[in-house]
Design a protein around this motif. Structure first.
Motif, PDB file in Angstrom:
ATOM      1  N   UNK A 227       0.846  -1.190   0.000  1.00 40.51           N
ATOM      2  CA  UNK A 227       0.000   0.000   0.000  1.00 40.51           C
ATOM      3  C   UNK A 227       0.888   1.249   0.000  1.00 40.51           C
ATOM      4  N   UNK A 228       1.855   1.243  -0.902  1.00 44.59           N
ATOM      5  CA  UNK A 228       2.732   2.405  -1.063  1.00 44.59           C
ATOM      6  C   UNK A 228       2.851   2.727  -2.537  1.00 44.59           C
ATOM      7  N   UNK A 229       3.033   3.999  -2.816  1.00 41.32           N
ATOM      8  CA  UNK A 229       3.133   4.434  -4.207  1.00 41.32           C
ATOM      9  C   UNK A 229       4.354   3.804  -4.877  1.00 41.32           C
ATOM     10  N   UNK A 230       4.155   3.309  -6.095  1.00 36.87           N
ATOM     11  CA  UNK A 230       5.252   2.728  -6.864  1.00 36.87           C
ATOM     12  C   UNK A 230       5.694   3.614  -8.004  1.00 36.87           C
ATOM     13  N   UNK A 231       4.729   4.302  -8.632  1.00 34.34           N
ATOM     14  CA  UNK A 231       5.074   5.194  -9.745  1.00 34.34           C
ATOM     15  C   UNK A 231       4.046   6.298  -9.865  1.00 34.34           C
ATOM     16  N   UNK A 232       4.495   7.406 -10.406  1.00 32.05           N
ATOM     17  CA  UNK A 232       3.627   8.547 -10.678  1.00 32.05           C
ATOM     18  C   UNK A 232       3.302   8.570 -12.169  1.00 32.05           C
ATOM     19  N   UNK A 233       2.044   8.810 -12.508  1.00 29.64           N
ATOM     20  CA  UNK A 233       1.620   8.915 -13.901  1.00 29.64           C
ATOM     21  C   UNK A 233       1.603  10.385 -14.281  1.00 29.64           C
ATOM     22  N   UNK A 234       2.279  10.709 -15.365  1.00 32.17           N
ATOM     23  CA  UNK A 234       2.543  12.094 -15.734  1.00 32.17           C
ATOM     24  C   UNK A 234       1.660  12.559 -16.875  1.00 32.17           C
ATOM     25  N   UNK A 235       1.299  13.844 -16.838  1.00 31.41           N
ATOM     26  CA  UNK A 235       0.468  14.389 -17.888  1.00 31.41           C
ATOM     27  C   UNK A 235       0.886  15.779 -18.315  1.00 31.41           C
ATOM     28  N   UNK A 236       0.505  16.140 -19.542  1.00 28.04           N
ATOM     29  CA  UNK A 236       0.682  17.489 -20.076  1.00 28.04           C
ATOM     30  C   UNK A 236      -0.638  17.925 -20.699  1.00 28.04           C
ATOM     31  N   UNK A 237      -0.904  19.225 -20.643  1.00 29.71           N
ATOM     32  CA  UNK A 237      -2.135  19.759 -21.221  1.00 29.71           C
ATOM     33  C   UNK A 237      -1.966  19.959 -22.720  1.00 29.71           C
ATOM     34  N   UNK A 238      -2.956  19.465 -23.485  1.00 33.77           N
ATOM     35  CA  UNK A 238      -2.928  19.645 -24.928  1.00 33.77           C
ATOM     36  C   UNK A 238      -3.569  20.971 -25.323  1.00 33.77           C
ATOM     37  N   UNK A 239      -3.636  21.246 -26.625  1.00 31.33           N
ATOM     38  CA  UNK A 239      -4.141  22.549 -27.071  1.00 31.33           C
ATOM     39  C   UNK A 239      -5.645  22.700 -26.897  1.00 31.33           C
ATOM     40  N   UNK A 240      -6.322  21.630 -26.454  1.00 32.90           N
ATOM     41  CA  UNK A 240      -7.748  21.720 -26.147  1.00 32.90           C
ATOM     42  C   UNK A 240      -7.991  21.863 -24.646  1.00 32.90           C
ATOM     43  N   UNK A 241      -6.896  21.983 -23.903  1.00 25.25           N
ATOM     44  CA  UNK A 241      -7.021  22.156 -22.471  1.00 25.25           C
ATOM     45  C   UNK A 241      -7.271  20.876 -21.710  1.00 25.25           C
ATOM     46  N   UNK A 242      -7.044  19.715 -22.362  1.00 26.91           N
ATOM     47  CA  UNK A 242      -7.234  18.425 -21.719  1.00 26.91           C
ATOM     48  C   UNK A 242      -5.887  17.852 -21.287  1.00 26.91           C
ATOM     49  N   UNK A 243      -5.888  17.135 -20.184  1.00 26.59           N
ATOM     50  CA  UNK A 243      -4.655  16.571 -19.643  1.00 26.59           C
ATOM     51  C   UNK A 243      -4.425  15.188 -20.242  1.00 26.59           C
ATOM     52  N   UNK A 244      -3.368  15.050 -21.046  1.00 23.64           N
ATOM     53  CA  UNK A 244      -3.013  13.783 -21.685  1.00 23.64           C
ATOM     54  C   UNK A 244      -1.927  13.068 -20.894  1.00 23.64           C
ATOM     55  N   UNK A 245      -2.074  11.763 -20.762  1.00 19.17           N
ATOM     56  CA  UNK A 245      -1.035  10.955 -20.132  1.00 19.17           C
ATOM     57  C   UNK A 245       0.168  10.858 -21.067  1.00 19.17           C
ATOM     58  N   UNK A 246       1.383  11.143 -20.562  1.00 15.10           N
ATOM     59  CA  UNK A 246       2.580  11.137 -21.405  1.00 15.10           C
ATOM     60  C   UNK A 246       3.670  10.194 -20.918  1.00 15.10           C
ATOM     61  N   UNK A 247       3.496   9.584 -19.748  1.00 17.17           N
ATOM     62  CA  UNK A 247       4.529   8.686 -19.262  1.00 17.17           C
ATOM     63  C   UNK A 247       4.464   8.509 -17.753  1.00 17.17           C
ATOM     64  N   UNK A 248       5.570   8.054 -17.188  1.00 19.91           N
ATOM     65  CA  UNK A 248       5.585   7.772 -15.749  1.00 19.91           C
ATOM     66  C   UNK A 248       6.985   7.999 -15.198  1.00 19.91           C
ATOM     67  N   UNK A 249       7.072   8.055 -13.888  1.00 14.10           N
ATOM     68  CA  UNK A 249       8.363   8.035 -13.208  1.00 14.10           C
ATOM     69  C   UNK A 249       8.228   7.149 -11.982  1.00 14.10           C
ATOM     70  N   UNK A 250       9.236   6.332 -11.740  1.00 15.92           N
ATOM     71  CA  UNK A 250       9.212   5.449 -10.572  1.00 15.92           C
ATOM     72  C   UNK A 250      10.451   5.634  -9.708  1.00 15.92           C
ATOM     73  N   UNK A 251      11.205   6.702  -9.964  1.00 15.28           N
ATOM     74  CA  UNK A 251      12.434   6.950  -9.202  1.00 15.28           C
ATOM     75  C   UNK A 251      12.092   7.699  -7.911  1.00 15.28           C
ATOM     76  N   UNK A 252      11.411   7.008  -7.033  1.00 13.39           N
ATOM     77  CA  UNK A 252      10.962   7.576  -5.754  1.00 13.39           C
ATOM     78  C   UNK A 252      11.812   6.984  -4.636  1.00 13.39           C
ATOM     79  N   UNK A 253      12.416   7.834  -3.837  1.00 21.04           N
ATOM     80  CA  UNK A 253      13.256   7.357  -2.732  1.00 21.04           C
ATOM     81  C   UNK A 253      12.401   6.593  -1.724  1.00 21.04           C
ATOM     82  N   UNK A 254      12.925   5.481  -1.225  1.00 23.13           N
ATOM     83  CA  UNK A 254      12.167   4.640  -0.288  1.00 23.13           C
ATOM     84  C   UNK A 254      11.738   5.394   0.958  1.00 23.13           C
TER      85      UNK A 254
END
Length: 348
Positions: A227-254
């Protein structure tokens, strides 16, 4: 000539391509240098003996069955008994797609043939080891081999064969490097103009462009079985103002996972990604790893990435720092706009 499977080729099929060593900056001394984009495809040595063609990956594995359109193009050329060095790339909707390349590595011949018609590959040529007719060029300097490659492309006049741009201008090379990391290229390779071709040696210099972007955290995944976070899902806003998923990061210190998990769970249940959202489980993921938790788009994180394909980070990114000073709506696709150099038949 060397006999392989009863066919005479100008060089052994086990010939290794000349390679490059990593560097942090483009060389400025001990030149003169020729600079080329570092293509992000499948490195390939193409051998032709008589009418027979063999394509070999950097690993030495045969590639011909996966790219029958390239084998056919080279086989149809009037010239024979040559060896060329290049990169296999595929364009989809005018943009290079590494995913389309990977889809070719399929066991079913019918599937490969279908894809070869729908998304034909190109061989971006940047060196020539043996000229048509069987004359070895490996002991000649690069500027002579480049001239032979230019002549080969001009005579071939085939859509599937392209010549990689090249320049002796450091300023132009640095512009290419700044725009690398999007679609077809991920850096710049420097080669000495008076150097011969040295198979298997890291005699060239490559510089990869590592870029950063501020992204919105639109969701997260738990660690498997915890029950701990493993990765963050990343997003960027497109030209319609919607948040698109673009990738992830899992380099989180224990030692930061517990506090970060608490923070994310307090934001859980928000809208998450309002545009393109993360998919479900794939054939590479477990049912659990395919699940994700949406959160309110309030957190911004700066990440480092190496390559963008199809408006997504190709690989996992490295978490650099949190950006509480940055408004989520400021995190747009403008940060990763496509600036890569174009493939050219004539070079630069």
């Amino acid at each position: 000539m060397v006999v392989a499977s009863g066919i005479e080729f100008p060089l052994p099929l086990s010939t290794e391509p000349m390679e490059a060593r990593m560097a942090e900056a483009l060389p400025r001394d001990d030149g003169p240098w020729q600079y080329e984009p570092k293509w992000d495809g499948f490195r390939c040595l193409a051998f032709k003996g008589g009418k027979s063609v063999d394509l070999r990956a950097k690993s030495g594995k045969a590639l011909g069955r996966y790219f029958p359109e390239l084998t056919a193009t080279l086989g149809d050329l009037e010239t024979s008994d040559f060896v060329i060095d290049g990169e296999i790339v595929i364009e989809v909707d005018g943009r290079a797609s590494f995913d389309a390349l990977q889809m070719r590595l399929h066991p079913a011949e019918s599937r490969i043939c279908k894809l070869s018609r729908e998304t034909p590959a190109q061989l971006v040529l940047f060196d020539m080891l043996v000229a048509p007719g069987g004359r070895s060029l490996m002991e000649l300097p690069l500027h002579d081999r480049r001239a032979a490659a230019e002549d080969f492309i001009a005579r071939a006049n085939a859509k599937a064969l392209r010549l990689s741009p090249a320049t002796t201008s450091l300023a132009t090379a640095e512009k290419w490097l700044e725009g690398a990391g999007n679609d077809a290229t991920d850096g710049v390779v420097a080669k000495q103009l008076d150097d011969l071709y040295r198979p298997g040696e890291r005699a060239m210099v490559k510089v990869k462009r590592l870029r950063t972007a501020d992204c919105v955290v639109g969701g997260f995944r738990y660690l498997n079985g915890k029950r701990q976070v493993g990765s963050l899902l990343l997003g960027l806003y497109n030209d319609r103002g919607l948040l698109d998923h673009v990738g992830f990061t899992s380099t989180i210190a224990n030692d930061e996972r517990a506090a970060l998990t608490d923070k994310l769970e307090r934001l859980r249940g928000g809208s998450g990604f309002t545009g393109k959202a993360p998919g479900g489980p794939s054939r590479w993921s477990t049912e659990r790893s395919g699940q994700w938790e949406p959160v309110k788009p309030e957190l911004v994180v700066e990440v480092r990435f190496d390559h963008v394909t199809g408006e997504r980070f190709r690989h996992g990114t490295k978490l650099l720092r949190w950006r509480p000073d940055k408004a989520p709506r400021q995190c747009t696709f403008e940060q990763i706009e496509r600036l890569a150099p174009q493939v050219s038949k004539k070079g630069v």
